[in-house]
Design a protein around this motif. Structure first.
Motif, PDB file in Angstrom:
ATOM      1  N   GLU A   6      -4.810  18.019 -22.978  1.00  0.00           N
ATOM      2  CA  GLU A   6      -6.107  18.231 -22.341  1.00  0.00           C
ATOM      3  C   GLU A   6      -7.244  17.900 -23.303  1.00  0.00           C
ATOM      4  O   GLU A   6      -7.091  17.990 -24.516  1.00  0.00           O
ATOM      5  N   CYS A  22      -6.686  15.379 -18.549  1.00  0.00           N
ATOM      6  CA  CYS A  22      -5.335  15.655 -19.036  1.00  0.00           C
ATOM      7  C   CYS A  22      -4.552  14.347 -18.973  1.00  0.00           C
ATOM      8  O   CYS A  22      -4.417  13.763 -17.887  1.00  0.00           O
ATOM      9  N   MET A  34       0.313  18.001 -10.004  1.00  0.00           N
ATOM     10  CA  MET A  34      -0.432  18.482 -11.163  1.00  0.00           C
ATOM     11  C   MET A  34      -1.306  19.672 -10.795  1.00  0.00           C
ATOM     12  O   MET A  34      -1.800  19.777  -9.657  1.00  0.00           O
ATOM     13  N   TRP A  36      -4.271  22.742 -12.501  1.00  0.00           N
ATOM     14  CA  TRP A  36      -5.088  23.314 -13.566  1.00  0.00           C
ATOM     15  C   TRP A  36      -5.055  24.833 -13.426  1.00  0.00           C
ATOM     16  O   TRP A  36      -5.179  25.361 -12.310  1.00  0.00           O
ATOM     17  N   ILE A  70     -10.593  18.447  -8.302  1.00  0.00           N
ATOM     18  CA  ILE A  70      -9.449  17.900  -9.036  1.00  0.00           C
ATOM     19  C   ILE A  70      -9.184  16.489  -8.521  1.00  0.00           C
ATOM     20  O   ILE A  70      -9.311  16.216  -7.329  1.00  0.00           O
ATOM     21  N   ARG A  72      -6.865  12.569  -9.641  1.00  0.00           N
ATOM     22  CA  ARG A  72      -5.869  11.956 -10.523  1.00  0.00           C
ATOM     23  C   ARG A  72      -5.960  10.444 -10.429  1.00  0.00           C
ATOM     24  O   ARG A  72      -6.387   9.895  -9.405  1.00  0.00           O
ATOM     25  N   CYS A  96      -3.615  22.359 -18.289  1.00  0.00           N
ATOM     26  CA  CYS A  96      -3.069  21.376 -17.367  1.00  0.00           C
ATOM     27  C   CYS A  96      -1.569  21.640 -17.247  1.00  0.00           C
ATOM     28  O   CYS A  96      -0.911  21.979 -18.244  1.00  0.00           O
TER      29      CYS A  96
END
Length: 119
Positions: A6, A22, A34, A36, A70, A72, A96
C-alpha cells in the motif's frame, strides 16, 4: 499467495482527500477480489470497501458511502481507494487485502498505510 504493498497515506485536514493505492504481485491479479480495511487505535479492524475481480461490483461500509470510492486496474495490478470529505474518525491504518473469488475470507494482506485526519 500474492504480495500487496500500500501507499498514499498521510496527514490531511478534515474535509480533505487522499488516494490510497495497492500494488499486487505474485499471481494473476484479475483472479482476486480486493478489499480495503482499517484499524484505528484501540479498535478492531473493520471492513471499508471491496471490489469484485472484474471491477463490476463494489461494496462499502455505510460510514464511507458517498465519500470513498474503490476501483481497480487489472492491467496495472492495482487497486485504489479514493477518500474524499475525510473526517477525524477516518483516522486509522488502512490495509489492502486479497482473496480468490471462491474464498470466504481474505487470505493476503498488505503492511498497512497510516491515514491521519486532523480536526
Amino acid at each position: 499467495q500474492v504480495q500487496l504493498v500500500e501507499s498514499g497515506g498521510g496527514l490531511v485536514q478534515t474535509g480533505g482527500s487522499l488516494r490510497l493505492s495497492c500494488v499486487v504481485s505474485g499471481r494473476t491479479f484479475s483472479y482476486y477480489a480486493m478489499g480495503w480495511f482499517r484499524q484505528a487505535p484501540g479498535k478492531e479492524r473493520e471492513f471499508v470497501a471491496a471490489i469484485s475481480t472484474s471491477g463490476s461490483s463494489t461494496y462499502a461500509t455505510d460510514s464511507v458511502k458517498g465519500r470513498f470510492t474503490i476501483s481497480r486496474d487489472n492491467a496495472k495490478n492495482t487497486v485504489a481507494l479514493q477518500m474524499n470529505s475525510l473526517k477525524p474518525e477516518d483516522t486509522a491504518v488502512y490495509y489492502c487485502a486479497a482473496k480468490r473469488a471462491y474464498q470466504s475470507e481474505y487470505s493476503s494482506w498488505g503492511q498497512g498505510t497510516q491515514v491521519t485526519v486532523s480536526s
